[in-house]
Scaffold this motif. Structure first.
Motif, PDB file in Angstrom:
ATOM      1  N   GLY A  40       0.633  -1.271  -0.121  1.00 29.78           N
ATOM      2  CA  GLY A  40       0.108   0.153   0.096  1.00 29.78           C
ATOM      3  C   GLY A  40       0.884   1.444  -0.103  1.00 29.78           C
ATOM      4  N   SER A  41       2.134   1.162   0.131  1.00 28.70           N
ATOM      5  CA  SER A  41       2.973   2.421   0.156  1.00 28.70           C
ATOM      6  C   SER A  41       2.806   3.262  -1.306  1.00 28.70           C
ATOM      7  CB  SER A  41       4.404   2.192   0.478  1.00 28.70           C
ATOM      8  OG  SER A  41       4.745   1.447  -0.657  1.00 28.70           O
ATOM      9  N   ARG A  44      -0.133   5.594  -0.618  1.00 26.51           N
ATOM     10  CA  ARG A  44       0.072   6.501   0.309  1.00 26.51           C
ATOM     11  C   ARG A  44       0.849   7.526  -0.259  1.00 26.51           C
ATOM     12  NH1 ARG A  44       0.388   2.108   3.571  1.00 26.51           N
ATOM     13  NH2 ARG A  44       2.532   1.778   3.614  1.00 26.51           N
ATOM     14  N   ILE A  45       1.747   7.427  -1.184  1.00 20.45           N
ATOM     15  CA  ILE A  45       2.567   8.362  -1.729  1.00 20.45           C
ATOM     16  C   ILE A  45       2.257   8.871  -3.084  1.00 20.45           C
ATOM     17  CG2 ILE A  45       4.901   7.271  -0.599  1.00 20.45           C
ATOM     18  CD1 ILE A  45       5.773   6.330  -3.281  1.00 20.45           C
ATOM     19  N   ASP A 102      10.846  -8.445  -7.737  1.00 18.74           N
ATOM     20  CA  ASP A 102      11.432  -9.682  -7.512  1.00 18.74           C
ATOM     21  C   ASP A 102       9.950 -10.692  -7.947  1.00 18.74           C
ATOM     22  OD1 ASP A 102      13.889  -9.126  -7.093  1.00 18.74           O
ATOM     23  OD2 ASP A 102      14.107 -10.160  -5.353  1.00 18.74           O
ATOM     24  N   LEU A 140      12.623   2.143  -4.088  1.00 20.41           N
ATOM     25  CA  LEU A 140      13.208   1.813  -2.743  1.00 20.41           C
ATOM     26  C   LEU A 140      14.743   1.476  -3.381  1.00 20.41           C
ATOM     27  CD1 LEU A 140      12.050  -0.193   0.254  1.00 20.41           C
ATOM     28  CD2 LEU A 140      14.546   0.318  -0.196  1.00 20.41           C
ATOM     29  N   ALA A 142      18.098  -0.265  -3.263  1.00 24.05           N
ATOM     30  CA  ALA A 142      18.715  -1.116  -2.311  1.00 24.05           C
ATOM     31  C   ALA A 142      18.994  -2.529  -3.315  1.00 24.05           C
ATOM     32  CB  ALA A 142      17.636  -1.800  -1.263  1.00 24.05           C
ATOM     33  N   SER A 145      17.326  -4.752  -8.057  1.00 23.37           N
ATOM     34  CA  SER A 145      16.403  -5.677  -9.039  1.00 23.37           C
ATOM     35  C   SER A 145      15.906  -4.857 -10.297  1.00 23.37           C
ATOM     36  CB  SER A 145      15.029  -6.059  -8.155  1.00 23.37           C
ATOM     37  OG  SER A 145      14.402  -7.126  -8.728  1.00 23.37           O
ATOM     38  N   LYS A 161      14.194 -19.757   1.100  1.00 22.90           N
ATOM     39  CA  LYS A 161      14.390 -18.521   0.401  1.00 22.90           C
ATOM     40  C   LYS A 161      15.560 -18.527  -0.793  1.00 22.90           C
ATOM     41  CE  LYS A 161      14.912 -13.590   0.852  1.00 22.90           C
ATOM     42  NZ  LYS A 161      15.114 -12.142   1.507  1.00 22.90           N
ATOM     43  N   VAL A 184      10.667   6.714   2.052  1.00 24.97           N
ATOM     44  CA  VAL A 184      11.324   5.552   2.539  1.00 24.97           C
ATOM     45  C   VAL A 184      11.848   5.874   3.897  1.00 24.97           C
ATOM     46  CG1 VAL A 184      13.155   3.839   2.302  1.00 24.97           C
ATOM     47  CG2 VAL A 184      11.757   4.546   0.114  1.00 24.97           C
ATOM     48  N   HIS A 199      26.544  -5.813  -1.766  1.00 30.48           N
ATOM     49  CA  HIS A 199      26.344  -6.438  -3.220  1.00 30.48           C
ATOM     50  C   HIS A 199      27.796  -6.302  -3.613  1.00 30.48           C
ATOM     51  CE1 HIS A 199      21.757  -5.934  -3.649  1.00 30.48           C
ATOM     52  NE2 HIS A 199      22.013  -6.918  -2.917  1.00 30.48           N
ATOM     53  N   LEU A 254      24.449  -3.864  -8.746  1.00 30.45           N
ATOM     54  CA  LEU A 254      24.208  -5.130  -9.117  1.00 30.45           C
ATOM     55  C   LEU A 254      23.804  -5.315 -10.671  1.00 30.45           C
ATOM     56  CD1 LEU A 254      24.472  -7.906  -7.436  1.00 30.45           C
ATOM     57  CD2 LEU A 254      21.996  -7.583  -6.940  1.00 30.45           C
ATOM     58  N   HIS A 269      25.333 -12.837   1.535  1.00 32.38           N
ATOM     59  CA  HIS A 269      23.929 -13.237   1.108  1.00 32.38           C
ATOM     60  C   HIS A 269      23.662 -14.659   1.042  1.00 32.38           C
ATOM     61  CE1 HIS A 269      24.152  -9.202  -0.589  1.00 32.38           C
ATOM     62  NE2 HIS A 269      22.997  -9.388  -1.119  1.00 32.38           N
ATOM     63  N   HIS A 273      20.215 -15.193   3.619  1.00 29.46           N
ATOM     64  CA  HIS A 273      18.889 -15.557   2.922  1.00 29.46           C
ATOM     65  C   HIS A 273      18.566 -16.528   3.904  1.00 29.46           C
ATOM     66  CE1 HIS A 273      19.561 -13.870  -1.305  1.00 29.46           C
ATOM     67  NE2 HIS A 273      19.054 -13.205  -0.629  1.00 29.46           N
ATOM     68  N   HIS A 283      16.214  -7.851   4.653  1.00 23.61           N
ATOM     69  CA  HIS A 283      17.422  -8.435   3.931  1.00 23.61           C
ATOM     70  C   HIS A 283      18.622  -7.551   4.547  1.00 23.61           C
ATOM     71  CE1 HIS A 283      20.107  -9.899   0.824  1.00 23.61           C
ATOM     72  NE2 HIS A 283      19.969  -8.791   0.286  1.00 23.61           N
TER      73      HIS A 283
HETATM   74  O1  NZQ Z   1       4.943  -3.210   0.618  1.00 27.77           O
HETATM   75  P1  NZQ Z   1       5.066  -1.639   0.468  1.00 27.77           P
HETATM   76  O2  NZQ Z   1       3.858  -1.291   0.844  1.00 27.77           O
HETATM   77  O3  NZQ Z   1       5.631  -1.251  -1.025  1.00 27.77           O
HETATM   78  O4  NZQ Z   1       6.181  -1.142   1.553  1.00 27.77           O
HETATM   79  C1  NZQ Z   1       7.531  -1.611   1.233  1.00 27.77           C
HETATM   80  C2  NZQ Z   1       8.087  -2.476   2.394  1.00 27.77           C
HETATM   81  O5  NZQ Z   1       7.256  -2.559   3.423  1.00 27.77           O
HETATM   82  C3  NZQ Z   1       8.152  -0.167   1.880  1.00 27.77           C
HETATM   83  N1  NZQ Z   1       8.511   0.834   0.633  1.00 27.77           N
HETATM   84  C4  NZQ Z   1       8.960   0.366  -0.640  1.00 27.77           C
HETATM   85  N2  NZQ Z   1       8.965   1.770  -1.117  1.00 27.77           N
HETATM   86  C5  NZQ Z   1       8.496   2.810  -0.356  1.00 27.77           C
HETATM   87  C6  NZQ Z   1       8.157   2.026   0.991  1.00 27.77           C
HETATM   88  N3  NZQ Z   1       7.684   2.823   2.141  1.00 27.77           N
HETATM   89  C7  NZQ Z   1       7.458   3.859   1.841  1.00 27.77           C
HETATM   90  N4  NZQ Z   1       7.707   4.708   0.705  1.00 27.77           N
HETATM   91  C8  NZQ Z   1       8.534   4.024  -0.267  1.00 27.77           C
HETATM   92  N5  NZQ Z   1       8.731   4.618  -1.223  1.00 27.77           N
HETATM   93  O6  NZQ Z   1       9.476  -0.743   2.342  1.00 27.77           O
HETATM   94  C9  NZQ Z   1       9.406  -2.064   2.936  1.00 27.77           C
HETATM   95  C10 NZQ Z   1      10.413  -2.960   2.316  1.00 27.77           C
HETATM   96  O7  NZQ Z   1      10.276  -3.263   0.834  1.00 27.77           O
HETATM   97  P2  NZQ Z   1      10.943  -4.331   0.013  1.00 27.77           P
HETATM   98  O8  NZQ Z   1      10.455  -3.984  -1.342  1.00 27.77           O
HETATM   99  O9  NZQ Z   1      10.795  -5.557   0.628  1.00 27.77           O
HETATM  100  O10 NZQ Z   1      12.517  -4.026   0.042  1.00 27.77           O
HETATM  101  P3  NZQ Z   1      13.850  -4.054  -0.614  1.00 27.77           P
HETATM  102  O11 NZQ Z   1      13.739  -3.322  -1.982  1.00 27.77           O
HETATM  103  O12 NZQ Z   1      15.047  -3.949   0.180  1.00 27.77           O
HETATM  104  O13 NZQ Z   1      13.801  -5.693  -1.292  1.00 27.77           O
HETATM  105  C11 NZQ Z   1      14.004  -6.719  -0.454  1.00 27.77           C
HETATM  106  C12 NZQ Z   1      13.791  -8.147  -1.277  1.00 27.77           C
HETATM  107  O14 NZQ Z   1      14.731  -8.281  -2.344  1.00 27.77           O
HETATM  108  C13 NZQ Z   1      15.496  -9.337  -2.317  1.00 27.77           C
HETATM  109  C14 NZQ Z   1      15.755  -9.481  -0.896  1.00 27.77           C
HETATM  110  O15 NZQ Z   1      16.127 -10.875  -0.318  1.00 27.77           O
HETATM  111  C15 NZQ Z   1      14.357  -9.210  -0.297  1.00 27.77           C
HETATM  112  O16 NZQ Z   1      13.525 -10.409  -0.503  1.00 27.77           O
HETATM  113  N6  NZQ Z   1      16.720  -9.017  -2.945  1.00 27.77           N
HETATM  114  C16 NZQ Z   1      16.768  -8.955  -4.364  1.00 27.77           C
HETATM  115  C17 NZQ Z   1      17.772  -8.868  -5.198  1.00 27.77           C
HETATM  116  C18 NZQ Z   1      17.723  -9.055  -6.504  1.00 27.77           C
HETATM  117  N7  NZQ Z   1      16.646  -9.070  -7.438  1.00 27.77           N
HETATM  118  O17 NZQ Z   1      18.898  -9.057  -7.481  1.00 27.77           O
HETATM  119  C19 NZQ Z   1      19.122  -8.949  -4.702  1.00 27.77           C
HETATM  120  C20 NZQ Z   1      19.238  -8.590  -3.340  1.00 27.77           C
HETATM  121  O18 NZQ Z   1      20.522  -9.185  -2.721  1.00 27.77           O
HETATM  122  C21 NZQ Z   1      17.928  -9.316  -2.308  1.00 27.77           C
HETATM  123  O19 NZQ Z   1      18.506 -10.653  -2.057  1.00 27.77           O
END
Ligand code: NZQ
Ligand code: ZN
Length: 391
Positions: A40-41, A44-45, A102, A140, A142, A145, A161, A184, A199, A254, A269, A273, A283
């Motif tokens: 839902g973020s 909200r934004i 992802d 976000l 990080a 991806s 995972k 964020v 990374h 990455l 990593h 995981h 993460h």
């Molecule tokens: O679910 P929503 O409402 O979007 O809220 C998210 C979540 O609660 C919130 N958020 C995101 N953007 C926001 C925000 N809140 C306010 N304003 C914004 N603009 O932040 C929280 C975390 O979001 P998430 O997507 O889980 O975070 P991140 O980007 O860190 O992703 C983590 C996942 O990616 C995997 C991780 O293992 C984990 O599962 N990874 C993916 C990789 C890849 N594709 O290459 C490599 C990485 O090493 C990693 O393993």
């Protein structure tokens, strides 16, 4: 160094005034879209409404998959793939952080799989050679991806995972608008920044492989960028330059450019995981806790020079220190950065994690070859020792 092929197909729209291009990009890929987002973020934004405007402008018919979890579940991927198959979706639109992107990548592959459980693909029981196209709008900084081909999917029934790489699974197009990351929070900004750094550490910098000096220097500059801008973004969340630097650093950390000719397993990593598979933690926070303990554990005559070099070139450690003292000081500075400047809690016990699953997690982290071949080779007993150092 090894020979290499470099290719990255993702087209990037970077900046504040780019989203109006989304409708034209959608049109390039078809008329039926699955919009995927998290908890839902994006509503909200105010980003959801802007994306819907673009979808309407494109004339496409669209369906929605909401509620992608941080550490996305395979069951959510299955729901998305079912919609794609039923509605003959042409293109996927991911709006969110790494978890949403992802999940979308796994849907892109599962939608082309005859079976009904994507876990067959994630565990390589079945393969697909085709995926649906993907457009992403990143919120976000990080995971990277938005510009890589990997995705990481969790099965909470089995505490597993796994990372998954499908053929051609990079987003075709990604929209990177730093203003979408203003909301964020400090914790996710800190965790995301630790992920970006990890990374580079894991895939390339902390390595004994023979590598190109140019790449090593660029890795250090990207790391210095994160060290400079993460604290600014935490202090002043709407600082455009800070958010922009973190966003582009996340993609570059990455997108393969920094790793040409290198291949090693990713020690932190692999270990992290397992932590998020068993305890559903964030993460990047897991990586921040693991990294200094891992470096302390593997510190020896051979690893010390690179660890010291990192401290000297990125964190201002005194060059005149000897190799071993310089490396120890580098590790202290990494701890200071993650736990004092970025204010991340420093211990697994702070996250409610005890040692009860360490032996199993260590074995699973080494499942591919019975060991992790990284900067040094880690066996399950080493991984277990490192987990214990993090308590
Ligand atoms: O679910 P929503 O409402 O979007 O809220 C998210 C979540 O609660 C919130 N958020 C995101 N953007 C926001 C925000 N809140 C306010 N304003 C914004 N603009 O932040 C929280 C975390 O979001 P998430 O997507 O889980 O975070 P991140 O980007 O860190 O992703 C983590 C996942 O990616 C995997 C991780 O293992 C984990 O599962 N990874 C993916 C990789 C890849 N594709 O290459 C490599 C990485 O090493 C990693 O393993
Ligand atoms: Zn990561």
């Amino acid at each position: 160094m090894q020979d290499f092929i470099f290719s990255n197909k993702t087209k990037i729209y970077f900046g504040k005034n780019q989203l109006h291009n989304l409708s034209e990009e959608i049109k390039r890929f078809g008329k039926k879209v699955l919009l995927v987002y998290g908890g839902g973020s994006i509503k909200r934004i105010g980003l959801y409404d802007k994306v819907i405007d673009e979808l309407n402008k494109s004339g496409a018919q669209f369906f929605e998959l909401a509620g992608v979890e941080p550490n996305p579940r395979h069951t959510t991927v299955n729901r998305g793939a079912e919609i794609c198959k039923k509605e003959n979706v042409d293109v996927l639109l991911a709006v969110g952080g790494g978890s949403t992107i992802d999940c979308t990548k796994a849907i892109a592959a599962a939608a082309k799989y005859d079976g009904d459980d994507c876990w067959d693909l994630i565990t390589h029981k079945a393969e697909v050679n085709e995926t649906l196209p993907i457009i992403s709008v990143l919120t976000l900084s990080a995971t990277g991806s938005e510009m890589d081909g990997g995705c990481v999917i969790s099965n909470v029934d089995t505490n597993e995972k796994y990372g998954y790489f499908a053929v051609d699974n990079n987003p075709d197009v990604s929209f990177l608008d730093p203003t979408n990351t203003y909301t964020v929070n400090a914790y996710q900004t800190a965790s995301g920044s630790a992920d970006i750094m990890s990374h580079i550490f894991d895939v390339a910098y902390f390595s004994k492989q023979d590598e190109m000096d140019m790449l090593l220097r660029i890795q250090e500059e990207v790391l210095r960028t994160v060290v400079k801008y993460a604290p600014i973004a935490i202090e002043k969340p709407d600082d455009y330059d800070a958010r922009a630097n973190l966003m582009w650093a996340s993609s570059w950390a990455l997108n393969d450019f920094l790793y040409d000719g290198l291949s090693q397993e990713t020690a932190c990593h692999r270990m992290e995981h397992e932590l998020s598979a068993f305890y559903d933690i964030t993460h990047g926070h897991g990586l921040a806790i693991l990294t200094p303990r891992w470096l302390s554990y593997i510190l020896d005559e051979e690893t010390a020079p690179r660890i010291k070099r990192f401290g000297v070139n990125v964190l201002g450690v005194d060059y005149s220190l000897g190799e071993m003292d310089g490396a120890k000081e580098s590790i202290r500075q990494i701890e200071k950065f993650f736990f004092e400047e970025l204010k991340l809690q420093s211990k697994l016990s702070d996250l409610g994690i005890g040692e009860e699953n360490f032996a199993l997690m260590a074995k699973k982290a080494c499942r591919k070859k019975g060991k992790i071949e990284a900067f040094t080779t880690l066996y399950p007993e080493d991984v277990e020792n490192i987990f214990r150092m993090c308590l």
